[in-house]
Design a protein around this motif. Structure first.
Motif, PDB file in Angstrom:
ATOM      1  N   ALA A 121       0.821  -1.248  -0.007  1.00 30.19           N
ATOM      2  CA  ALA A 121      -0.100   0.088   0.053  1.00 30.19           C
ATOM      3  C   ALA A 121       0.797   1.210   0.226  1.00 30.19           C
ATOM      4  O   ALA A 121       0.580   2.127   0.806  1.00 30.19           O
ATOM      5  N   ILE A 122       1.844   1.408  -1.003  1.00 33.60           N
ATOM      6  CA  ILE A 122       2.512   2.519  -0.982  1.00 33.60           C
ATOM      7  C   ILE A 122       2.218   3.277  -2.257  1.00 33.60           C
ATOM      8  O   ILE A 122       1.711   2.558  -3.409  1.00 33.60           O
ATOM      9  N   ASN A 123       2.762   4.454  -2.546  1.00 33.89           N
ATOM     10  CA  ASN A 123       2.678   5.390  -3.621  1.00 33.89           C
ATOM     11  C   ASN A 123       3.841   5.601  -4.306  1.00 33.89           C
ATOM     12  O   ASN A 123       4.583   6.503  -3.860  1.00 33.89           O
ATOM     13  N   PRO A 124       4.265   4.892  -5.232  1.00 35.75           N
ATOM     14  CA  PRO A 124       5.711   4.787  -5.811  1.00 35.75           C
ATOM     15  C   PRO A 124       5.747   5.874  -6.771  1.00 35.75           C
ATOM     16  O   PRO A 124       4.872   6.471  -7.221  1.00 35.75           O
ATOM     17  N   LEU A 125       6.982   6.624  -6.846  1.00 32.64           N
ATOM     18  CA  LEU A 125       7.438   7.664  -7.587  1.00 32.64           C
ATOM     19  C   LEU A 125       8.304   7.180  -8.646  1.00 32.64           C
ATOM     20  O   LEU A 125       9.545   7.010  -8.193  1.00 32.64           O
ATOM     21  N   GLY A 126       8.198   7.355 -10.033  1.00 34.55           N
ATOM     22  CA  GLY A 126       9.328   6.877 -10.866  1.00 34.55           C
ATOM     23  C   GLY A 126       9.540   5.358 -10.753  1.00 34.55           C
ATOM     24  O   GLY A 126       8.770   4.585 -10.470  1.00 34.55           O
ATOM     25  N   VAL A 143       8.949   7.225  -2.568  1.00 33.12           N
ATOM     26  CA  VAL A 143       7.368   7.077  -2.692  1.00 33.12           C
ATOM     27  C   VAL A 143       7.077   8.417  -2.140  1.00 33.12           C
ATOM     28  O   VAL A 143       7.696   9.251  -1.614  1.00 33.12           O
ATOM     29  N   ARG A 144       5.694   8.641  -2.288  1.00 36.28           N
ATOM     30  CA  ARG A 144       5.094   9.874  -1.612  1.00 36.28           C
ATOM     31  C   ARG A 144       5.305   9.904  -0.083  1.00 36.28           C
ATOM     32  O   ARG A 144       4.800   8.733   0.406  1.00 36.28           O
ATOM     33  N   PRO A 164       8.875  16.317   3.194  1.00 38.12           N
ATOM     34  CA  PRO A 164      10.162  15.799   2.767  1.00 38.12           C
ATOM     35  C   PRO A 164       9.965  15.610   1.215  1.00 38.12           C
ATOM     36  O   PRO A 164       9.251  15.095   0.749  1.00 38.12           O
ATOM     37  N   ILE A 165      11.162  16.006   0.393  1.00 41.38           N
ATOM     38  CA  ILE A 165      11.350  15.988  -0.994  1.00 41.38           C
ATOM     39  C   ILE A 165      12.255  14.875  -1.532  1.00 41.38           C
ATOM     40  O   ILE A 165      13.361  15.062  -0.893  1.00 41.38           O
ATOM     41  N   PRO A 166      11.730  13.943  -2.192  1.00 44.33           N
ATOM     42  CA  PRO A 166      12.593  12.743  -2.781  1.00 44.33           C
ATOM     43  C   PRO A 166      13.706  13.453  -3.644  1.00 44.33           C
ATOM     44  O   PRO A 166      13.201  14.344  -4.483  1.00 44.33           O
ATOM     45  N   GLU A 217       3.899  16.123 -21.238  1.00 46.63           N
ATOM     46  CA  GLU A 217       4.303  15.018 -21.220  1.00 46.63           C
ATOM     47  C   GLU A 217       5.765  14.617 -20.780  1.00 46.63           C
ATOM     48  O   GLU A 217       6.444  13.771 -20.427  1.00 46.63           O
ATOM     49  N   ALA A 218       6.608  15.910 -20.605  1.00 47.85           N
ATOM     50  CA  ALA A 218       8.006  15.945 -20.191  1.00 47.85           C
ATOM     51  C   ALA A 218       7.868  15.809 -18.591  1.00 47.85           C
ATOM     52  O   ALA A 218       9.044  15.766 -18.226  1.00 47.85           O
ATOM     53  N   LYS A 219       6.881  16.091 -18.067  1.00 46.08           N
ATOM     54  CA  LYS A 219       6.875  16.266 -16.669  1.00 46.08           C
ATOM     55  C   LYS A 219       7.092  14.573 -16.028  1.00 46.08           C
ATOM     56  O   LYS A 219       6.593  13.729 -16.519  1.00 46.08           O
ATOM     57  N   PRO A 220       8.002  14.811 -14.856  1.00 43.81           N
ATOM     58  CA  PRO A 220       8.241  13.289 -14.326  1.00 43.81           C
ATOM     59  C   PRO A 220       6.904  13.071 -13.467  1.00 43.81           C
ATOM     60  O   PRO A 220       6.174  13.902 -13.140  1.00 43.81           O
ATOM     61  N   GLU A 221       6.748  11.840 -13.534  1.00 41.67           N
ATOM     62  CA  GLU A 221       5.465  11.196 -12.528  1.00 41.67           C
ATOM     63  C   GLU A 221       5.727  11.424 -11.213  1.00 41.67           C
ATOM     64  O   GLU A 221       6.449  10.634 -10.568  1.00 41.67           O
ATOM     65  N   VAL A 222       4.652  12.136 -10.862  1.00 41.27           N
ATOM     66  CA  VAL A 222       4.551  12.311  -9.283  1.00 41.27           C
ATOM     67  C   VAL A 222       3.143  12.062  -8.690  1.00 41.27           C
ATOM     68  O   VAL A 222       2.796  12.218  -7.663  1.00 41.27           O
TER      69      VAL A 222
END
Length: 465
Positions: free
Chosen positions: A84-89, A112-113, A297-299, A460-465
């Motif tokens: 139950a995590i929210n992965p980033l990238g 993760v978020r 906190p910022i990844p 479309e160039a935005k990183p997935e967050v």
């Protein structure tokens, strides 16, 4: 399959996954089938090579590698859902053990978020500019309209400020006439500042047939940024005549019968513009106050991607359309590369923080986006992009950007919720009521998109967050 999750820091986790070998069966079958279609073995028809022969000729290891590559995304997704995590990238995957016929073990590290606590935001207070339209504002607005209906008449006298001159230009750099440095029959209003620096002084006082030379830094073309010796010849001087400010002008320039009605409409339009600016200012300042209340906190990897994306969009989209390089832009802005990098990082941090906080608010307040709200947002984005709604909608669907637009509207609703709970006063101390603003959510969506950087360049160039 068994999995466990270990928190490495507030924005990164490690998943440890154990997969019984029998769960690789489908992927192994697919691997043998794929290899069967790619290779040829004498004595066997294509696609009919037995698995034992493939193992003997090409190695069981090649089959296992193909099977594992095929299966890993599925097992990773299952582990993410179980934890139950929210992965980033994208994750960093490491296969720790692979025993043929026994087990597959791997780890996956991924950003993760972070978990965010939204505090009580009802106590937020901000101050905004008061909505004030002066008589001077109205006169300026009417004068601008009046200028659009000005007429010109050739005169036989020296050119003066406000006159329209027809000129021929020739620019030289290092004594050589530039290939794109010659222009004839150019119409220019003295004092408008629409051409080269120094041209106003050069042509003022010249009559038709008069010539002058001056030095100016070129604003575009093949020698952009270089100092050029510019020769100018006046071929005609014309005076600008403004129409009389009366009821006849009102009828000519608008749908109104009288000048008073025209001025009243100008006042109303200016008030609407200032009210829009006031609402936007309120949303921006409430957002800043909200971000001050929340620790986020910022990844690191996400921040790096966001900084690179913002630089790419500025350099290759915004500046590219203006014909500017990044170095030239920094020169115009009077900034060093280090200052630019620091500002970009600061904006990126705010953008990521804004998205995390507003997304958490969407979840906390259980905000949903209706089809009507999404359609309205799409229409606005289409208008600002210069595309028709149908063209924009098609581009959004083909680019898989519908979730991004839904997110923009949802974050706009979240910000609007906070603004409604906040206390907004103008510089006169009067409470500003924004509840009657029909476009509040759309305006808030634009503010949020600006903060997150989603209004810059290609989505479309935005990183997935």
């Amino acid at each position: 399959m068994k999995s466990a999750v270990e928190t490495l820091n507030p924005t990164r986790v490690r998943l440890t996954v154990e997969v019984p070998f029998e769960e690789l069966k489908d992927s192994l079958d697919a691997a043998y089938k794929k290899i069967n279609q790619q290779v040829t073995v004498k004595g066997f028809r294509k696609g009919k090579i037995p698995a034992r022969v493939i193992d003997q000729r090409f190695g069981r290891g090649a089959v296992l590698e193909e099977a594992v590559n095929d299966a890993l995304p599925k097992f990773y997704t299952e582990a993410v859902n179980e934890a139950a995590i929210n992965p980033l990238g994208q994750p960093e995957v490491d296969i720790t053990e692979l025993k043929d016929g026994e087990t597959l073990n791997f780890t996956a590290e991924v950003d993760v978020r972070p978990s965010i606590e939204i505090p009580d935001y009802s106590g937020i207070e901000v101050e905004v500019d008061a909505v004030e339209v002066s008589d001077e504002d109205i006169e300026k607005s009417v004068d601008q309209l009046r200028s659009r209906f000005a007429s010109t008449s050739p005169v036989e006298r020296a050119a003066a400020d406000g006159d329209v001159v027809t000129i021929d230009l020739e620019a030289k750099v290092d004594g050589e006439v530039l290939a794109d440095g010659v222009a004839n029959g150019v119409s220019y209003t003295i004092g408008s500042g629409e051409l080269l620096d120094g041209i106003d002084e050069a042509v003022t006082g010249l009559e038709a047939g008069g010539e002058a030379t001056f030095t100016s830094q070129l604003k575009g073309g093949s020698a952009e940024g270089k100092d050029a010796e510019v020769s100018v010849k006046v071929t005609q001087v014309a005076s600008r005549e403004l129409p009389e400010l009366d009821d006849d002008f009102a009828q000519m320039a608008s749908e109104f019968d009288t000048l008073d009605e025209l001025k009243a409409d100008s006042r109303k339009r200016l008030e609407n513009m200032k009210q829009y600016d006031q609402a936007t200012q309120a949303q921006e300042r409430v957002l800043d106050k909200l971000l001050e209340l929340v620790e986020v906190p910022i990844p690191e990897k996400l921040l790096e991607d966001e900084v690179n994306t913002r630089k790419h969009n500025l350099e290759h989209h915004q500046l590219g359309q203006m014909g500017l390089t990044l170095d030239k832009y920094l020169e115009i802005q009077g900034k060093t590369a280090e200052e630019f990098d620091a500002e970009t990082k600061e904006q990126a941090v705010k953008g990521i923080k804004t998205q995390f906080v507003l997304d958490e608010l969407v979840s906390k307040e259980k905000l949903n986006v209706s089809q009507e709200e999404l359609t309205e947002h799409l229409m606005r984005r289409a208008s600002s992009s210069g595309m028709s709604p149908d063209q924009f909608a098609q581009a959004v669907v083909e680019g898989g950007q519908v979730p991004m637009l839904v997110g923009e509207v949802a974050r706009g609703k979240a910000l609007a919720t906070v603004v409604e709970a906040a206390t907004v006063k103008d510089t006169k101390g009067e409470v500003v009521d924004l509840s009657d603003d029909e476009d509040e959510v759309e305006e808030a969506a634009e503010v949020a998109a600006e903060a997150t950087g989603e209004s810059e360049g290609d989505a479309e160039a935005k990183p997935e967050v």
